[in-house]
Structures are given as C-alpha cells and as structure tokens.
Scaffold this active site. Structure first.
Site, mmCIF file in Angstrom:
data_model
loop_
_atom_site.group_PDB
_atom_site.id
_atom_site.type_symbol
_atom_site.label_atom_id
_atom_site.label_comp_id
_atom_site.label_asym_id
_atom_site.label_seq_id
_atom_site.Cartn_x
_atom_site.Cartn_y
_atom_site.Cartn_z
ATOM 1 N N ASP A 90 0.772 -1.136 -0.082
ATOM 2 C CA ASP A 90 -0.064 -0.058 -0.139
ATOM 3 C C ASP A 90 0.975 1.202 -0.054
ATOM 4 O O ASP A 90 0.549 2.238 -0.769
ATOM 5 C CB ASP A 90 -0.889 0.013 1.121
ATOM 6 N N GLU A 128 -5.430 7.422 0.363
ATOM 7 C CA GLU A 128 -5.834 6.584 1.783
ATOM 8 C C GLU A 128 -4.499 6.473 2.937
ATOM 9 O O GLU A 128 -4.998 6.876 3.994
ATOM 10 C CB GLU A 128 -6.345 5.252 1.430
ATOM 11 N N ASP A 133 -6.381 5.084 -3.855
ATOM 12 C CA ASP A 133 -6.595 4.007 -3.152
ATOM 13 C C ASP A 133 -5.533 3.052 -3.636
ATOM 14 O O ASP A 133 -5.629 2.327 -4.698
ATOM 15 C CB ASP A 133 -7.615 3.271 -3.052
ATOM 16 N N ILE A 140 -3.929 0.252 -2.499
ATOM 17 C CA ILE A 140 -4.362 -1.222 -2.635
ATOM 18 C C ILE A 140 -5.848 -1.161 -1.973
ATOM 19 O O ILE A 140 -5.963 -0.872 -0.938
ATOM 20 C CB ILE A 140 -3.613 -2.215 -1.906
ATOM 21 N N ASP A 141 -6.777 -1.289 -2.932
ATOM 22 C CA ASP A 141 -8.225 -1.553 -2.431
ATOM 23 C C ASP A 141 -8.585 -2.842 -2.299
ATOM 24 O O ASP A 141 -8.041 -3.794 -2.856
ATOM 25 C CB ASP A 141 -9.226 -0.864 -3.365
ATOM 26 N N THR A 152 -7.223 -4.651 0.986
ATOM 27 C CA THR A 152 -6.050 -4.933 1.178
ATOM 28 C C THR A 152 -6.180 -6.394 1.820
ATOM 29 O O THR A 152 -5.273 -7.153 1.875
ATOM 30 C CB THR A 152 -5.525 -3.956 2.201
ATOM 31 N N HIS A 154 -18.023 -5.316 5.744
ATOM 32 C CA HIS A 154 -18.134 -4.361 4.886
ATOM 33 C C HIS A 154 -19.527 -4.354 4.029
ATOM 34 O O HIS A 154 -19.706 -3.016 3.581
ATOM 35 C CB HIS A 154 -17.159 -4.434 3.798
ATOM 36 N N SER A 203 -12.820 -5.488 -3.050
ATOM 37 C CA SER A 203 -12.250 -4.176 -3.923
ATOM 38 C C SER A 203 -13.295 -3.846 -4.793
ATOM 39 O O SER A 203 -14.279 -4.557 -5.376
ATOM 40 C CB SER A 203 -10.865 -4.573 -4.474
ATOM 41 N N LYS A 242 -15.055 -5.339 -8.308
ATOM 42 C CA LYS A 242 -16.333 -5.529 -8.667
ATOM 43 C C LYS A 242 -16.931 -4.788 -9.536
ATOM 44 O O LYS A 242 -17.732 -5.188 -10.402
ATOM 45 C CB LYS A 242 -17.164 -5.497 -7.128
ATOM 46 N N ARG A 255 -23.711 -3.162 -2.211
ATOM 47 C CA ARG A 255 -22.992 -2.664 -1.110
ATOM 48 C C ARG A 255 -23.950 -2.299 0.117
ATOM 49 O O ARG A 255 -24.306 -0.978 -0.296
ATOM 50 C CB ARG A 255 -21.997 -1.903 -1.358
ATOM 51 N N ASP A 301 -12.609 4.729 -2.267
ATOM 52 C CA ASP A 301 -13.025 3.193 -2.510
ATOM 53 C C ASP A 301 -14.020 3.338 -3.600
ATOM 54 O O ASP A 301 -14.613 2.291 -3.867
ATOM 55 C CB ASP A 301 -13.914 2.777 -1.239
HETATM 56 N N1 LIG Z 1 -17.411 -1.131 7.935
HETATM 57 C C1 LIG Z 1 -17.313 -1.113 6.734
HETATM 58 N N2 LIG Z 1 -18.076 -1.086 5.719
HETATM 59 C C2 LIG Z 1 -17.886 -0.717 4.471
HETATM 60 N N3 LIG Z 1 -16.757 -0.460 3.754
HETATM 61 C C3 LIG Z 1 -15.566 -0.598 4.669
HETATM 62 C C4 LIG Z 1 -15.636 -1.057 6.094
HETATM 63 N N4 LIG Z 1 -14.641 -0.958 6.898
HETATM 64 C C5 LIG Z 1 -13.569 -0.766 5.619
HETATM 65 N N5 LIG Z 1 -14.354 -0.550 4.509
HETATM 66 C C6 LIG Z 1 -13.706 -0.456 3.120
HETATM 67 O O1 LIG Z 1 -14.141 -1.665 2.185
HETATM 68 C C7 LIG Z 1 -12.883 -1.589 1.233
HETATM 69 C C8 LIG Z 1 -12.615 -2.943 0.868
HETATM 70 O O2 LIG Z 1 -13.850 -3.073 -0.131
HETATM 71 P P1 LIG Z 1 -14.571 -4.224 -0.336
HETATM 72 O O3 LIG Z 1 -15.653 -4.180 0.950
HETATM 73 O O4 LIG Z 1 -15.196 -4.044 -1.461
HETATM 74 O O5 LIG Z 1 -13.904 -5.489 -0.254
HETATM 75 S S1 LIG Z 1 -13.562 -6.491 0.870
HETATM 76 O O6 LIG Z 1 -14.275 -7.758 0.503
HETATM 77 O O7 LIG Z 1 -13.924 -6.119 2.144
HETATM 78 O O8 LIG Z 1 -12.051 -6.763 0.767
HETATM 79 C C9 LIG Z 1 -11.695 -1.122 2.131
HETATM 80 O O9 LIG Z 1 -10.699 -0.650 1.318
HETATM 81 P P2 LIG Z 1 -9.141 -0.794 1.809
HETATM 82 O O10 LIG Z 1 -8.827 -0.330 3.095
HETATM 83 O O11 LIG Z 1 -8.437 -0.107 0.691
HETATM 84 O O12 LIG Z 1 -8.955 -2.291 1.415
HETATM 85 C C10 LIG Z 1 -12.310 -0.290 3.153
HETATM 86 O O13 LIG Z 1 -12.040 1.066 3.195
HETATM 87 MG MG LIG Z 2 -10.198 0.731 -0.189
HETATM 88 MG MG LIG Z 3 -6.667 0.823 0.319
HETATM 89 MG MG LIG Z 4 -7.537 0.370 3.987
#
Ligand SMILES: Nc1ncnc2c1ncn2[C@@H]1O[C@H](COP(=O)(O)OS(=O)(=O)O)[C@@H](OP(=O)(O)O)[C@H]1O
Ligand SMILES: [Mg+2]
Ligand SMILES: [Mg+2]
Ligand SMILES: [Mg+2]
Length: 364
Positions: free
Chosen positions: A52, A75, A142, A144-145, A147, A250, A274, A277, A291, A304
């Site tokens: 990241d 991020e 982002d 790494i989305d 992670t 999430h 990420s 999708k 979502r 995101d």
């Molecule tokens: N509580 C909650 N609700 C919704 N989203 C959240 C939550 N917590 C985290 N995040 C964010 O989700 C990002 C990851 O995306 P996804 O949910 O699409 O993928 S995953 O299945 O969770 O990996 C992830 O992005 P990255 O941190 O870049 O991985 C977060 O920003």
């Molecule tokens: Mg992300």
């Molecule tokens: Mg990220």
């Molecule tokens: Mg993150």
C-alpha cells in the site's frame, strides 16, 4: 459515441493515470511474490502493507511530476514509516519503490522516473492529505483497495481517479488478479489467465467522462492495448449475477441475499474484494454490485468508489447509494451523504432500488 481513445480532452491525464497504475500494480505484484507483506494495523484496526505504501508513493510521484498543482486525496499516510520505529518498514518500502519501473523507458520517463530518496518518498506519501471537496482538480488514490483480499491472495485493485470540481472525470482501476480476458466469467478466485508468460498480468480498466470505458491487459512494459467494454444487456433482473464484498463487516450479506430473493435472482452471489467488482460488471462479467451498510456510523471513502463508479457509468450502468441518490464526491474525503452502493444496468436499476428500499425499510 466518441471513444475514450480518439479525442484530446484529458488525454494526458488518462495516459499518465494508466501508466502510474500499471507501475504501482507491478510493485504490488512483486510484494505478493517476494516479500513478507509487512502488515501494520491502522488506528481503525484495518491492515496496511508495504505494498500500500509503495504503490501510493509511486503514483503520487507520477502525479507530482506531471501535474504539480493538483491536489491529492490518498488513503495512506507515512507516519508509521518515520523515525526509528519506522526504520525497518521504511527501508523495505524504499527498496521496492526505488527498484520498480516500467520496462518501456519512454513511459517510465513520462512518469518522471525514480523517486530521489527515502525521505522524498515519505513526503510524497504525505502529499495525499488533501481534504478534497467540490473545487478544482483533485486526484483520489486507493493504492491497494481490498488490502484484506491482497493478503489472502484474492482480488484487489490499484485505484486512481481525477475529479474536477467534484465530478469524476477520469478513472483507472488496475486489477492484477482478475482474468485478462473480458469474456471470462465472474469467479471468486484468481482468474485462470490472470498471468501469462509475456509479462501480462490481470487487467486495467479506464474511463473518461462522456467517452466510454475500456480495458487493457496490465503489463510490465506499460503497454496500452485498449478494448471498449460495456455492461451486459440484462432484460430480466431475475437472470442477474450479483457481486458483493468478501468481508461481511463491509457489506451486509444477509440484506443482499434478501434483496436478491425478492428480485427472483437464483444464482448465488459472487464474493470479490475491492473495486474489482465495479470493473467486472462494467465488462459484463456480472450484472449487479450490491454494497449494503452494516453499521449506521460507517462513512464510505471517496477513494473506494471514484474510479469504479465512473467506469460503470461509462460502460452503460447506473451507480447510486441505497436510496437511489448519485454518489456525491464534493463533500471531502468521505461520501458523507451516501449510505451503501447499488450498481446495475440502467434499465433495471430502478427496480433494484425499489426492492433495496423495501428490504432495508422493513428493518427499521
Ligand atoms: N465497515 C465498513 N463498511 C464498508 N466498507 C468498509 C468498512 N470498513 C472498511 N471498509 C472499506 O472496504 C474496502 C474494501 O472493499 P470491499 O468491501 O469492496 O472488499 S472486501 O471484500 O472488504 O475486501 C476497504 O478498502 P481498503 O482499506 O482499501 O482495503 C475499506 O475502505
Ligand atoms: Mg479501499
Ligand atoms: Mg486501500
Ligand atoms: Mg485500507
């Protein structure tokens, strides 16, 4: 319709974004194969890795070289890499950042070449601290989305978008673990042709507002062989394949299942980490992205969604929150006015929102 490739408007921005995302994706791929991931836990208990930090430094370096006056919302921050405590991780990230380049020299020069020093790298990472908003040119990154997906060997995405006055104008998503071919079906695992011998790995999606969306194999050279992508026509929503987060924390998988059932959908959901999708439905590998909020107090981050939202819209889809409102990127680093995300082909989006409201409304 004019194509993303055949006009001058924001062409340099799109070109730089495509190259910067490819270079950063190469770094993440090498972390995955060659390193312990150097995982740290952030204050919200979510993970961040050397991948990241490295990817963010490389992307910001390319943006600063080409567009020094633009603001950046990214991020990650460099705090944990500074000082004595951060030394070990800093050195690992610096090794990666100083060694990663595109094999095509001309493209590497377009990005401004290497970062000068480890200190300069930390300062670049911290240039992503803009507060965002609805005025001027602001990039959202982002690095790494997904992670958690990256750590698991699942899907992840390197994400970059340019907003002008709060509207997303350019979006690029690098997805190293998705199938290269746009005609491969949606699957939960790594695409079976995600890596081939000619230095290609995964796919990059891109869009420019008003000019359509494209895909292109990710490559070590940074080649840009783009094909137009479109969402799959869907006459009957009951025939849809939908995707959702892998992480139950999430997105509410229970609500998604209830919504799918009411829509008559019988195919099981495809769980994928990420913004892969958004890219997947934009190229017709799936139909819907649901979502659904798990906690009332979670606010989505602009990085995101910015790139993926534009790519789906430009491929012929519609993206809103769970109430049917467009995502509002003008309000700072978060989407504070929106809860949840529903992406679908235009002709069925209204029907999906109707059912989302019914199911979420019944819970209150
Ligand atoms: N509580 C909650 N609700 C919704 N989203 C959240 C939550 N917590 C985290 N995040 C964010 O989700 C990002 C990851 O995306 P996804 O949910 O699409 O993928 S995953 O299945 O969770 O990996 C992830 O992005 P990255 O941190 O870049 O991985 C977060 O920003
Ligand atoms: Mg992300
Ligand atoms: Mg990220
Ligand atoms: Mg993150």
């Amino acid at each position: 319709m004019a194509s993303v490739r055949d006009n001058q408007y924001l062409d340099h921005e799109l070109h730089v974004a495509l190259l910067a995302v490819q270079r950063a994706a190469i770094l993440t791929k090498s972390v995955f194969h060659n390193h312990a991931k150097g995982t740290l836990n952030k204050s919200d208990a979510s993970p961040v890795t050397i991948g990241d930090f490295g990817a963010q430094a490389l992307i910001i370096s390319a943006l600063q070289h080409n567009f020094p006056d633009d603001e950046i919302v990214a991020e990650e921050e460099a705090k944990d890499l500074r000082g004595e405590k951060g030394q070990e991780v800093r050195e690992t990230v610096w090794n990666l950042v100083s060694q990663t380049r595109l094999e095509n020299k001309e493209y590497e020069e377009t990005l401004g070449g290497s970062v000068k020093s480890a200190d300069a790298m930390l300062d670049l990472i911290d240039k992503g601290d803009s507060q965002g908003g609805g005025k001027g040119r602001i990039w959202a990154i982002d690095p790494i989305d997904g992670t958690k997906g990256f750590l698991r060997g699942g899907q992840y995405a390197v994400c970059l978008a340019l907003m002008i006055d709060g509207d997303v104008k350019v979006g690029v998503l690098g997805c190293p673990n998705l199938p290269i071919s746009d005609s491969e079906p949606l699957t939960e695992g790594i695409g079976k042709d995600a890596s081939d011998e000619e230095g290609k790995f995964g796919v990059v999606f891109a869009a420019k507002e008003g000019y359509g969306a494209v895909s292109c194999p990710l490559s070590k050279r940074g080649d840009l062989k783009m094909d137009e992508i479109n969402m799959k026509p869907l006459e009957n929503v009951a025939d849809a394949t939908f995707c959702e987060s892998v992480e139950a924390g999430h997105s509410s998988q229970g609500d998604a299942a209830a919504i799918a059932k009411k829509l008559g959908i019988t195919k099981p959901s495809v769980r994928m980490d990420s913004q892969a999708k958004y890219g997947s439905i934009a190229r017709g590998a799936g139909d819907l992205y649901l979502r659904l909020p798990v906690r009332a107090d979670y606010v989505e981050k602009i990085w995101d969604h910015a790139a993926g939202e534009l790519i789906v819209r430009e491929a012929g889809g519609m993206v809103t929150d769970s109430e049917g409102n467009r995502l509002n990127f003008k309000l700072g680093r978060t989407l504070k006015e929106n809860k949840g995300v529903i992406a679908a082909p235009k002709n069925v989006h209204g029907k999906v929102i109707e059912v989302v409201k019914e199911v979420l409304g019944a819970k209150q």
